[in-house]
Write a protein that holds these residues in place. Structure first.
Motif, PDB file in Angstrom:
ATOM      1  N   VAL A 219      -4.260  -4.084  10.074  1.00 59.37           N
ATOM      2  CA  VAL A 219      -3.207  -3.414   9.300  1.00 59.37           C
ATOM      3  C   VAL A 219      -3.696  -3.129   7.879  1.00 59.37           C
ATOM      4  O   VAL A 219      -3.486  -2.043   7.329  1.00 59.37           O
ATOM      5  CB  VAL A 219      -1.927  -4.288   9.267  1.00 59.37           C
ATOM      6  CG1 VAL A 219      -0.901  -3.708   8.292  1.00 59.37           C
ATOM      7  CG2 VAL A 219      -1.326  -4.408  10.662  1.00 59.37           C
ATOM      8  N   SER A 220      -4.388  -4.122   7.290  1.00 57.46           N
ATOM      9  CA  SER A 220      -4.901  -3.970   5.926  1.00 57.46           C
ATOM     10  C   SER A 220      -5.902  -2.819   5.836  1.00 57.46           C
ATOM     11  O   SER A 220      -5.863  -2.021   4.891  1.00 57.46           O
ATOM     12  CB  SER A 220      -5.569  -5.275   5.494  1.00 57.46           C
ATOM     13  OG  SER A 220      -6.110  -5.156   4.199  1.00 57.46           O
ATOM     14  N   ALA A 221      -6.794  -2.725   6.818  1.00 51.51           N
ATOM     15  CA  ALA A 221      -7.793  -1.653   6.819  1.00 51.51           C
ATOM     16  C   ALA A 221      -7.121  -0.284   6.913  1.00 51.51           C
ATOM     17  O   ALA A 221      -7.512   0.664   6.220  1.00 51.51           O
ATOM     18  CB  ALA A 221      -8.766  -1.847   7.990  1.00 51.51           C
ATOM     19  N   THR A 222      -6.105  -0.182   7.746  1.00 48.08           N
ATOM     20  CA  THR A 222      -5.382   1.091   7.902  1.00 48.08           C
ATOM     21  C   THR A 222      -4.720   1.501   6.593  1.00 48.08           C
ATOM     22  O   THR A 222      -4.818   2.663   6.157  1.00 48.08           O
ATOM     23  CB  THR A 222      -4.312   0.963   9.003  1.00 48.08           C
ATOM     24  OG1 THR A 222      -4.940   0.558  10.227  1.00 48.08           O
ATOM     25  CG2 THR A 222      -3.594   2.289   9.219  1.00 48.08           C
ATOM     26  N   CYS A 223      -4.049   0.536   5.950  1.00 50.25           N
ATOM     27  CA  CYS A 223      -3.342   0.834   4.695  1.00 50.25           C
ATOM     28  C   CYS A 223      -4.314   1.146   3.562  1.00 50.25           C
ATOM     29  O   CYS A 223      -4.068   2.052   2.752  1.00 50.25           O
ATOM     30  CB  CYS A 223      -2.447  -0.344   4.316  1.00 50.25           C
ATOM     31  SG  CYS A 223      -1.087  -0.617   5.473  1.00 50.25           S
ATOM     32  N   ASN A 224      -5.404   0.412   3.495  1.00 53.28           N
ATOM     33  CA  ASN A 224      -6.414   0.700   2.467  1.00 53.28           C
ATOM     34  C   ASN A 224      -7.035   2.078   2.695  1.00 53.28           C
ATOM     35  O   ASN A 224      -7.416   2.769   1.742  1.00 53.28           O
ATOM     36  CB  ASN A 224      -7.509  -0.364   2.475  1.00 53.28           C
ATOM     37  CG  ASN A 224      -7.062  -1.660   1.831  1.00 53.28           C
ATOM     38  OD1 ASN A 224      -6.262  -1.655   0.904  1.00 53.28           O
ATOM     39  ND2 ASN A 224      -7.571  -2.781   2.306  1.00 53.28           N
ATOM     40  N   GLY A 225      -7.121   2.481   3.964  1.00 52.03           N
ATOM     41  CA  GLY A 225      -7.640   3.804   4.289  1.00 52.03           C
ATOM     42  C   GLY A 225      -6.759   4.917   3.733  1.00 52.03           C
ATOM     43  O   GLY A 225      -7.262   5.974   3.325  1.00 52.03           O
ATOM     44  N   VAL A 226      -5.446   4.674   3.699  1.00 49.03           N
ATOM     45  CA  VAL A 226      -4.512   5.663   3.141  1.00 49.03           C
ATOM     46  C   VAL A 226      -4.789   5.857   1.643  1.00 49.03           C
ATOM     47  O   VAL A 226      -4.829   6.992   1.147  1.00 49.03           O
ATOM     48  CB  VAL A 226      -3.044   5.205   3.347  1.00 49.03           C
ATOM     49  CG1 VAL A 226      -2.078   6.113   2.588  1.00 49.03           C
ATOM     50  CG2 VAL A 226      -2.696   5.194   4.839  1.00 49.03           C
ATOM     51  N   ILE A 227      -5.002   4.750   0.924  1.00 43.45           N
ATOM     52  CA  ILE A 227      -5.278   4.823  -0.516  1.00 43.45           C
ATOM     53  C   ILE A 227      -6.610   5.537  -0.766  1.00 43.45           C
ATOM     54  O   ILE A 227      -6.730   6.361  -1.680  1.00 43.45           O
ATOM     55  CB  ILE A 227      -5.302   3.419  -1.144  1.00 43.45           C
ATOM     56  CG1 ILE A 227      -3.959   2.705  -0.932  1.00 43.45           C
ATOM     57  CG2 ILE A 227      -5.629   3.493  -2.633  1.00 43.45           C
ATOM     58  CD1 ILE A 227      -2.766   3.423  -1.513  1.00 43.45           C
ATOM     59  N   VAL A 228      -7.613   5.238   0.048  1.00 47.06           N
ATOM     60  CA  VAL A 228      -8.916   5.899  -0.083  1.00 47.06           C
ATOM     61  C   VAL A 228      -8.764   7.399   0.141  1.00 47.06           C
ATOM     62  O   VAL A 228      -9.345   8.215  -0.584  1.00 47.06           O
ATOM     63  CB  VAL A 228      -9.936   5.291   0.914  1.00 47.06           C
ATOM     64  CG1 VAL A 228     -11.176   6.181   1.032  1.00 47.06           C
ATOM     65  CG2 VAL A 228     -10.343   3.890   0.476  1.00 47.06           C
ATOM     66  N   ALA A 229      -7.964   7.777   1.139  1.00 42.73           N
ATOM     67  CA  ALA A 229      -7.736   9.196   1.421  1.00 42.73           C
ATOM     68  C   ALA A 229      -7.083   9.893   0.220  1.00 42.73           C
ATOM     69  O   ALA A 229      -7.434  11.027  -0.129  1.00 42.73           O
ATOM     70  CB  ALA A 229      -6.860   9.341   2.666  1.00 42.73           C
ATOM     71  N   GLN A 230      -6.143   9.196  -0.424  1.00 43.58           N
ATOM     72  CA  GLN A 230      -5.495   9.774  -1.608  1.00 43.58           C
ATOM     73  C   GLN A 230      -6.475   9.924  -2.767  1.00 43.58           C
ATOM     74  O   GLN A 230      -6.434  10.917  -3.503  1.00 43.58           O
ATOM     75  CB  GLN A 230      -4.316   8.901  -2.046  1.00 43.58           C
ATOM     76  CG  GLN A 230      -3.078   9.063  -1.179  1.00 43.58           C
ATOM     77  CD  GLN A 230      -1.881   8.375  -1.800  1.00 43.58           C
ATOM     78  OE1 GLN A 230      -1.972   7.250  -2.278  1.00 43.58           O
ATOM     79  NE2 GLN A 230      -0.749   9.047  -1.804  1.00 43.58           N
ATOM     80  N   LEU A 231      -7.319   8.928  -2.951  1.00 43.74           N
ATOM     81  CA  LEU A 231      -8.327   9.011  -4.015  1.00 43.74           C
ATOM     82  C   LEU A 231      -9.222  10.228  -3.822  1.00 43.74           C
ATOM     83  O   LEU A 231      -9.569  10.922  -4.782  1.00 43.74           O
ATOM     84  CB  LEU A 231      -9.162   7.727  -4.051  1.00 43.74           C
ATOM     85  CG  LEU A 231      -8.533   6.539  -4.781  1.00 43.74           C
ATOM     86  CD1 LEU A 231      -9.203   5.238  -4.361  1.00 43.74           C
ATOM     87  CD2 LEU A 231      -8.639   6.719  -6.292  1.00 43.74           C
TER      88      LEU A 231
ATOM     89  N   ARG B  75       0.821  -1.212   0.000  1.00 47.58           N
ATOM     90  CA  ARG B  75       0.000   0.000   0.000  1.00 47.58           C
ATOM     91  C   ARG B  75       0.854   1.261   0.000  1.00 47.58           C
ATOM     92  O   ARG B  75       0.506   2.263  -0.633  1.00 47.58           O
ATOM     93  CB  ARG B  75      -0.919   0.000   1.223  1.00 47.58           C
ATOM     94  CG  ARG B  75      -1.941  -1.132   1.272  1.00 47.58           C
ATOM     95  CD  ARG B  75      -2.982  -1.016   0.183  1.00 47.58           C
ATOM     96  NE  ARG B  75      -2.558  -1.621  -1.074  1.00 47.58           N
ATOM     97  CZ  ARG B  75      -3.206  -1.538  -2.210  1.00 47.58           C
ATOM     98  NH1 ARG B  75      -4.333  -0.860  -2.287  1.00 47.58           N
ATOM     99  NH2 ARG B  75      -2.760  -2.124  -3.295  1.00 47.58           N
ATOM    100  N   LEU B  76       1.994   1.222   0.720  1.00 49.28           N
ATOM    101  CA  LEU B  76       2.869   2.395   0.749  1.00 49.28           C
ATOM    102  C   LEU B  76       3.489   2.657  -0.624  1.00 49.28           C
ATOM    103  O   LEU B  76       3.656   3.807  -1.031  1.00 49.28           O
ATOM    104  CB  LEU B  76       3.972   2.208   1.791  1.00 49.28           C
ATOM    105  CG  LEU B  76       3.552   2.323   3.264  1.00 49.28           C
ATOM    106  CD1 LEU B  76       4.744   2.120   4.186  1.00 49.28           C
ATOM    107  CD2 LEU B  76       2.900   3.689   3.542  1.00 49.28           C
ATOM    108  N   MET B  77       3.818   1.577  -1.346  1.00 49.36           N
ATOM    109  CA  MET B  77       4.375   1.738  -2.689  1.00 49.36           C
ATOM    110  C   MET B  77       3.349   2.360  -3.630  1.00 49.36           C
ATOM    111  O   MET B  77       3.664   3.227  -4.443  1.00 49.36           O
ATOM    112  CB  MET B  77       4.848   0.386  -3.234  1.00 49.36           C
ATOM    113  CG  MET B  77       6.099  -0.140  -2.551  1.00 49.36           C
ATOM    114  SD  MET B  77       6.699  -1.668  -3.279  1.00 49.36           S
ATOM    115  CE  MET B  77       7.398  -1.058  -4.799  1.00 49.36           C
ATOM    116  N   GLN B  78       2.079   1.900  -3.509  1.00 49.19           N
ATOM    117  CA  GLN B  78       1.030   2.483  -4.344  1.00 49.19           C
ATOM    118  C   GLN B  78       0.793   3.938  -3.946  1.00 49.19           C
ATOM    119  O   GLN B  78       0.607   4.805  -4.815  1.00 49.19           O
ATOM    120  CB  GLN B  78      -0.267   1.682  -4.202  1.00 49.19           C
ATOM    121  CG  GLN B  78      -1.397   2.174  -5.093  1.00 49.19           C
ATOM    122  CD  GLN B  78      -1.061   2.087  -6.568  1.00 49.19           C
ATOM    123  OE1 GLN B  78      -0.814   1.014  -7.092  1.00 49.19           O
ATOM    124  NE2 GLN B  78      -1.052   3.223  -7.258  1.00 49.19           N
ATOM    125  N   ALA B  79       0.824   4.203  -2.640  1.00 47.02           N
ATOM    126  CA  ALA B  79       0.635   5.577  -2.165  1.00 47.02           C
ATOM    127  C   ALA B  79       1.770   6.478  -2.665  1.00 47.02           C
ATOM    128  O   ALA B  79       1.531   7.628  -3.062  1.00 47.02           O
ATOM    129  CB  ALA B  79       0.577   5.596  -0.636  1.00 47.02           C
TER     130      ALA B  79
END
Length: 242
Positions: free
Chosen positions: A215-227, A165-169
């Protein structure tokens, strides 16, 4: 009719003791049974949703004939995490409702990985990905693989999810937009991982599974925030065409 209904409920949703609590004693507020019912219902809902959760992403790539903005290494790490959870759950004989979405997510993630290579002009690498992955999956699911290896693979899920998720972010940040990343898929993954925290605790009692989904929910939340942040930003190539 009543027996048929009981058989369906007991088989897929609640144990017989809870059926008796609800439909014999009419105790609809029995907390332990309510937890089981909610957990099973969420699990089945997540599995049904997972059948199409990444289809918007796949269709977006196919429609644009481009996988711009998607990080291939991130996809591979996500595939490692999904595979680890699926193999670990099968090895521990967890109920399908506790992990079933991993099967459908795995198929769709492999497809996305292939499409990234295909639209990047590297079709042979895409075919290689499919061949190597399914060969390794067959080995992991066979009796030849020790349980210690499977547990280690599941333990590696958390760093794999975080790095993925960090790499995608980071890719989104560097590009200044989210490219062909599907908002529908990202939101569904975020919601699903949140719900899985509860179902994994309720249905498996495995703290490793629960922590992985947290952990997955937290990381997916970062991607959603970026979107949401880049919602109105159009990729430069699209601006040029217009």
């Amino acid at each position: 009719m009543a027996e048929w209904w009981k058989e369906i409920l007991v088989k897929f949703l609640i144990p017989e003791t809870c059926y008796d609590e609800f439909f014999v004693n009419f105790n609809f507020l029995h907390v332990p049974c309510l937890k089981i019912l909610i957990s099973k219902g969420l699990g089945i809902g997540i599995i049904m949703g997972s059948v199409m959760v990444k289809l918007p992403q796949i269709f977006k790539i196919l429609g644009a004939k481009s996988a711009e903005g998607l990080n291939f290494t991130s996809i591979l790490l996500e595939l490692v995490a999904i595979t680890g959870m699926m193999v670990y759950s099968i090895a521990n004989s967890f109920p399908f409702s506790a992990w079933g979405e991993a099967l459908f997510l795995m198929i769709q993630t492999v497809a996305i990985g292939f499409l990234i290579q295909y639209y990047g002009g590297k079709t042979s690498k895409g075919v290689g990905l499919l061949s190597i992955y399914f060969a390794l999956l067959s080995l992991l699911l066979s009796p030849l693989t020790p349980m210690a290896v499977i547990t280690m693979l599941q333990t590696s899920n958390m760093p794999a999810v975080v790095i993925s998720r960090l790499m995608q972010a980071a890719t989104n940040y560097q590009n200044g937009h989210t490219g062909q990343l599907s908002a529908v898929t990202a939101f569904l993954l975020f919601a699903g991982s949140l719900a899985r925290i509860f179902t994994s605790v309720q249905e498996t009692g495995d703290p490793l599974m629960a922590l992985t989904f947290t952990v997955s929910a937290t990381c997916n939340g970062v991607i959603v925030a970026q979107l949401l942040y880049y919602w109105n930003v159009v990729p430069p190539r699209v601006k040029k065409v217009q």
